[in-house]
Design a protein around this motif. Structure first.
Motif, PDB file in Angstrom:
ATOM      1  N   ASN A  12      -9.627 -14.844   3.405  1.00  0.00           N
ATOM      2  CA  ASN A  12     -10.224 -13.544   3.706  1.00  0.00           C
ATOM      3  C   ASN A  12      -9.137 -12.494   3.596  1.00  0.00           C
ATOM      4  O   ASN A  12      -8.349 -12.305   4.496  1.00  0.00           O
ATOM      5  CB  ASN A  12     -10.822 -13.536   5.104  1.00  0.00           C
ATOM      6  CG  ASN A  12     -11.253 -12.150   5.544  1.00  0.00           C
ATOM      7  OD1 ASN A  12     -11.227 -11.212   4.762  1.00  0.00           O
ATOM      8  ND2 ASN A  12     -11.616 -12.014   6.790  1.00  0.00           N
ATOM      9  N   THR A  13      -9.075 -11.837   2.483  1.00  0.00           N
ATOM     10  CA  THR A  13      -7.952 -10.922   2.251  1.00  0.00           C
ATOM     11  C   THR A  13      -8.118  -9.594   2.959  1.00  0.00           C
ATOM     12  O   THR A  13      -7.308  -8.714   2.787  1.00  0.00           O
ATOM     13  CB  THR A  13      -7.783 -10.663   0.751  1.00  0.00           C
ATOM     14  OG1 THR A  13      -9.023 -10.165   0.245  1.00  0.00           O
ATOM     15  CG2 THR A  13      -7.408 -11.937   0.024  1.00  0.00           C
ATOM     16  N   GLY A  14      -9.158  -9.411   3.755  1.00  0.00           N
ATOM     17  CA  GLY A  14      -9.342  -8.153   4.455  1.00  0.00           C
ATOM     18  C   GLY A  14      -8.654  -8.086   5.789  1.00  0.00           C
ATOM     19  O   GLY A  14      -8.475  -7.014   6.345  1.00  0.00           O
ATOM     20  N   LYS A  15      -8.275  -9.229   6.357  1.00  0.00           N
ATOM     21  CA  LYS A  15      -7.589  -9.226   7.644  1.00  0.00           C
ATOM     22  C   LYS A  15      -6.095  -9.185   7.352  1.00  0.00           C
ATOM     23  O   LYS A  15      -5.456 -10.210   7.141  1.00  0.00           O
ATOM     24  CB  LYS A  15      -7.949 -10.469   8.451  1.00  0.00           C
ATOM     25  CG  LYS A  15      -7.335 -10.461   9.848  1.00  0.00           C
ATOM     26  CD  LYS A  15      -7.765 -11.687  10.635  1.00  0.00           C
ATOM     27  CE  LYS A  15      -7.127 -11.700  12.015  1.00  0.00           C
ATOM     28  NZ  LYS A  15      -7.546 -12.896  12.779  1.00  0.00           N
ATOM     29  N   LEU A  16      -5.570  -7.978   7.315  1.00  0.00           N
ATOM     30  CA  LEU A  16      -4.185  -7.771   6.931  1.00  0.00           C
ATOM     31  C   LEU A  16      -3.308  -7.581   8.156  1.00  0.00           C
ATOM     32  O   LEU A  16      -3.700  -6.908   9.110  1.00  0.00           O
ATOM     33  CB  LEU A  16      -4.075  -6.515   6.049  1.00  0.00           C
ATOM     34  CG  LEU A  16      -4.942  -6.487   4.789  1.00  0.00           C
ATOM     35  CD1 LEU A  16      -4.825  -5.139   4.109  1.00  0.00           C
ATOM     36  CD2 LEU A  16      -4.514  -7.587   3.847  1.00  0.00           C
TER      37      LEU A  16
ATOM     38  N   TYR B  77       0.848  -1.188   0.000  1.00  0.00           N
ATOM     39  CA  TYR B  77       0.000   0.000   0.000  1.00  0.00           C
ATOM     40  C   TYR B  77       0.881   1.234   0.000  1.00  0.00           C
ATOM     41  O   TYR B  77       1.974   1.249   0.567  1.00  0.00           O
ATOM     42  CB  TYR B  77      -0.884   0.054   1.248  1.00  0.00           C
ATOM     43  CG  TYR B  77      -2.112  -0.819   1.190  1.00  0.00           C
ATOM     44  CD1 TYR B  77      -2.035  -2.180   1.470  1.00  0.00           C
ATOM     45  CD2 TYR B  77      -3.353  -0.294   0.851  1.00  0.00           C
ATOM     46  CE1 TYR B  77      -3.157  -2.982   1.418  1.00  0.00           C
ATOM     47  CE2 TYR B  77      -4.486  -1.090   0.796  1.00  0.00           C
ATOM     48  CZ  TYR B  77      -4.381  -2.433   1.090  1.00  0.00           C
ATOM     49  OH  TYR B  77      -5.492  -3.229   1.039  1.00  0.00           O
TER      50      TYR B  77
ATOM     51  N   TRP C 219       0.765   5.220   1.218  1.00  0.00           N
ATOM     52  CA  TRP C 219       0.002   6.042   2.147  1.00  0.00           C
ATOM     53  C   TRP C 219       0.609   7.425   2.211  1.00  0.00           C
ATOM     54  O   TRP C 219       1.654   7.631   2.828  1.00  0.00           O
ATOM     55  CB  TRP C 219       0.018   5.387   3.530  1.00  0.00           C
ATOM     56  CG  TRP C 219      -0.975   5.927   4.494  1.00  0.00           C
ATOM     57  CD1 TRP C 219      -1.871   6.933   4.279  1.00  0.00           C
ATOM     58  CD2 TRP C 219      -1.161   5.494   5.829  1.00  0.00           C
ATOM     59  NE1 TRP C 219      -2.622   7.127   5.406  1.00  0.00           N
ATOM     60  CE2 TRP C 219      -2.211   6.267   6.375  1.00  0.00           C
ATOM     61  CE3 TRP C 219      -0.560   4.529   6.625  1.00  0.00           C
ATOM     62  CZ2 TRP C 219      -2.671   6.097   7.672  1.00  0.00           C
ATOM     63  CZ3 TRP C 219      -1.011   4.360   7.921  1.00  0.00           C
ATOM     64  CH2 TRP C 219      -2.047   5.130   8.438  1.00  0.00           C
TER      65      TRP C 219
ATOM     66  N   SER D  52      -5.843   8.349   2.633  1.00  0.00           N
ATOM     67  CA  SER D  52      -6.062   6.937   2.983  1.00  0.00           C
ATOM     68  C   SER D  52      -5.012   6.070   2.318  1.00  0.00           C
ATOM     69  O   SER D  52      -4.534   6.403   1.240  1.00  0.00           O
ATOM     70  CB  SER D  52      -7.433   6.484   2.489  1.00  0.00           C
ATOM     71  OG  SER D  52      -8.436   7.404   2.797  1.00  0.00           O
ATOM     72  N   PRO D  53      -4.659   4.944   2.949  1.00  0.00           N
ATOM     73  CA  PRO D  53      -3.772   3.996   2.258  1.00  0.00           C
ATOM     74  C   PRO D  53      -4.417   3.538   0.954  1.00  0.00           C
ATOM     75  O   PRO D  53      -5.612   3.228   0.915  1.00  0.00           O
ATOM     76  CB  PRO D  53      -3.656   2.829   3.243  1.00  0.00           C
ATOM     77  CG  PRO D  53      -4.011   3.401   4.573  1.00  0.00           C
ATOM     78  CD  PRO D  53      -5.009   4.472   4.307  1.00  0.00           C
TER      79      PRO D  53
ATOM     80  N   PHE E 210      -0.039  -5.790   9.045  1.00  0.00           N
ATOM     81  CA  PHE E 210       0.798  -4.759   8.460  1.00  0.00           C
ATOM     82  C   PHE E 210       2.173  -4.682   9.110  1.00  0.00           C
ATOM     83  O   PHE E 210       2.336  -4.934  10.309  1.00  0.00           O
ATOM     84  CB  PHE E 210       0.144  -3.377   8.623  1.00  0.00           C
ATOM     85  CG  PHE E 210      -0.955  -3.086   7.635  1.00  0.00           C
ATOM     86  CD1 PHE E 210      -2.276  -3.366   7.944  1.00  0.00           C
ATOM     87  CD2 PHE E 210      -0.658  -2.529   6.400  1.00  0.00           C
ATOM     88  CE1 PHE E 210      -3.292  -3.096   7.041  1.00  0.00           C
ATOM     89  CE2 PHE E 210      -1.660  -2.247   5.489  1.00  0.00           C
ATOM     90  CZ  PHE E 210      -2.976  -2.531   5.811  1.00  0.00           C
ATOM     91  N   GLY E 211       3.133  -4.251   8.303  1.00  0.00           N
ATOM     92  CA  GLY E 211       4.420  -3.829   8.832  1.00  0.00           C
ATOM     93  C   GLY E 211       4.329  -2.365   9.253  1.00  0.00           C
ATOM     94  O   GLY E 211       3.290  -1.717   9.097  1.00  0.00           O
ATOM     95  N   GLN E 212       5.440  -1.859   9.772  1.00  0.00           N
ATOM     96  CA  GLN E 212       5.472  -0.475  10.254  1.00  0.00           C
ATOM     97  C   GLN E 212       5.570   0.531   9.121  1.00  0.00           C
ATOM     98  O   GLN E 212       5.323   1.717   9.323  1.00  0.00           O
ATOM     99  CB  GLN E 212       6.677  -0.275  11.181  1.00  0.00           C
ATOM    100  CG  GLN E 212       6.627  -1.071  12.454  1.00  0.00           C
ATOM    101  CD  GLN E 212       5.844  -0.362  13.529  1.00  0.00           C
ATOM    102  OE1 GLN E 212       4.630  -0.289  13.461  1.00  0.00           O
ATOM    103  NE2 GLN E 212       6.544   0.165  14.519  1.00  0.00           N
TER     104      GLN E 212
ATOM    105  N   ALA F 214      -4.113   0.805  -2.316  1.00  0.00           N
ATOM    106  CA  ALA F 214      -3.502  -0.454  -2.718  1.00  0.00           C
ATOM    107  C   ALA F 214      -2.630  -0.269  -3.956  1.00  0.00           C
ATOM    108  O   ALA F 214      -3.033   0.386  -4.915  1.00  0.00           O
ATOM    109  CB  ALA F 214      -4.577  -1.494  -2.997  1.00  0.00           C
TER     110      ALA F 214
END
Lengths: 112, 113
Positions: B97-101, B36, B38, B43-44, B103-105, B46
Motif C-alpha cells: 500500500n504505497t499511500g501510507k508514507l 516529493y 513541496w 501541495s507536495p 515522511f522525513g522532516q 511527487a
C-alpha cells in the motif's frame, strides 16, 4: 481535472468546538489518505480510507478524531471538542487503485 | 535507524551551484522510497518513486539514487535555479500500500539568484 480539493483552506475554532475538514479526491481515485503536519514537525499519516471503509487508522488519535468516506460525497475528517494541540495543517491525498499519491492544498486549523 | 531522517535540514546555495541531500530510512521491511517537492503554499508533488536497490531516476536537472541495503537515498540537483527553491521530502513505505508514507522532516532549499 481539478485535482484533490480540500475545504475550508483555513478554519478557526475555539476550544471545545467541532472541526469538519472535507476532501474531494481526484476523479477516478478511490483511495483517500489523511496526513497531519503539526508545527515544527513533518507530515504524519493518520488514516487510509476507501469508499465506505476505513482500511488503516493506525495514525489517528484514539479519541475525538474520526474519518469517513461515504459512497457519495467527500471524505470528512472530524475533530470533536478541539484543543489547542489540534492546531495543525491537515492534508488529504488520493490515489487510484495502484498509483501515485496526489496531495490536496491542505486545511490549516487554528484552535483559539 | 527507526525513522526517516533527512539532512541537511536547510540549505542555501547560489544559482548555478549543484547540490545534494540525504535521506536515511530503516532498511528492514522496505518496499519503496519516495521523493516529493513541496513549494510554499502549494501541495507536495511527487518527484520519484524507487523500489529496487541501485535504482536511479532522473527528471531534468534532478536525479535520485537508492541503496536499500544500507538504507539511504540521495537527491541531486544540477545547476540549481531559483525556481528549485522548495522543501524536498523523502518518505518510505513498508508494504504494497504505497499511500501510507513515513515522511522525513524535509530539506528546505533556498537558491539565491
Amino acid at each position: 481535472n481539478a485535482g484533490v480539493m480540500q475545504n475550508p483552506r483555513h478554519l478557526v475554532r475555539r476550544r471545545g468546538q467541532e472541526a469538519r475538514l472535507r476532501c474531494s479526491p481526484m476523479k477516478g481515485h478511490s483511495h483517500v489518505y489523511w496526513y497531519r503536519q503539526l508545527p515544527e514537525e513533518g507530515l504524519k499519516f493518520m488514516v487510509y480510507l476507501q469508499k465506505e471503509n476505513i482500511i488503516d487508522e493506525s495514525g489517528m488519535p484514539k479519541e475525538r478524531f474520526s474519518a469517513e468516506f461515504p459512497k457519495e460525497g467527500p471524505s470528512i475528517l472530524r475533530i470533536q471538542q478541539v484543543v489547542r494541540g489540534d492546531s495543525a495543517a491537515y492534508f488529504c491525498a488520493s490515489s487510484p487503485e495502484l498509483g501515485e499519491l496526489k496531495f490536496g492544498p491542505g486545511t490549516r486549523l487554528l484552535v483559539l | 535507524i527507526l525513522n526517516v531522517e533527512q539532512s541537511p535540514q536547510s540549505l542555501h546555495v547560489q544559482e548555478g551551484d549543484s547540490t545534494n541531500f540525504t535521506c536515511s530510512f530503516p532498511s528492514s521491511n522496505f518496499y519503496a522510497l519516495h521523493w516529493y517537492r513541496w513549494e510554499t503554499a502549494k501541495s507536495p508533488e511527487a518527484l520519484f518513486v524507487m523500489t529496487l536497490n541501485g535504482d536511479e531516476k532522473k527528471k531534468g536537472r534532478i536525479s535520485a539514487t537508492l541503496n536499500t541495503k544500507e538504507g539511504y537515498s540521495y537527491l541531486y540537483i544540477k545547476g540549481s535555479q531559483p525556481e528549485d527553491s522548495a522543501t524536498y521530502l523523502c518518505a518510505h513505505t513498508t508494504s504494497g500500500n504505497t499511500g501510507k508514507l513515513i515522511f522525513g522532516q524535509g530539506t528546505t532549499l533556498q537558491v539565491k539568484p
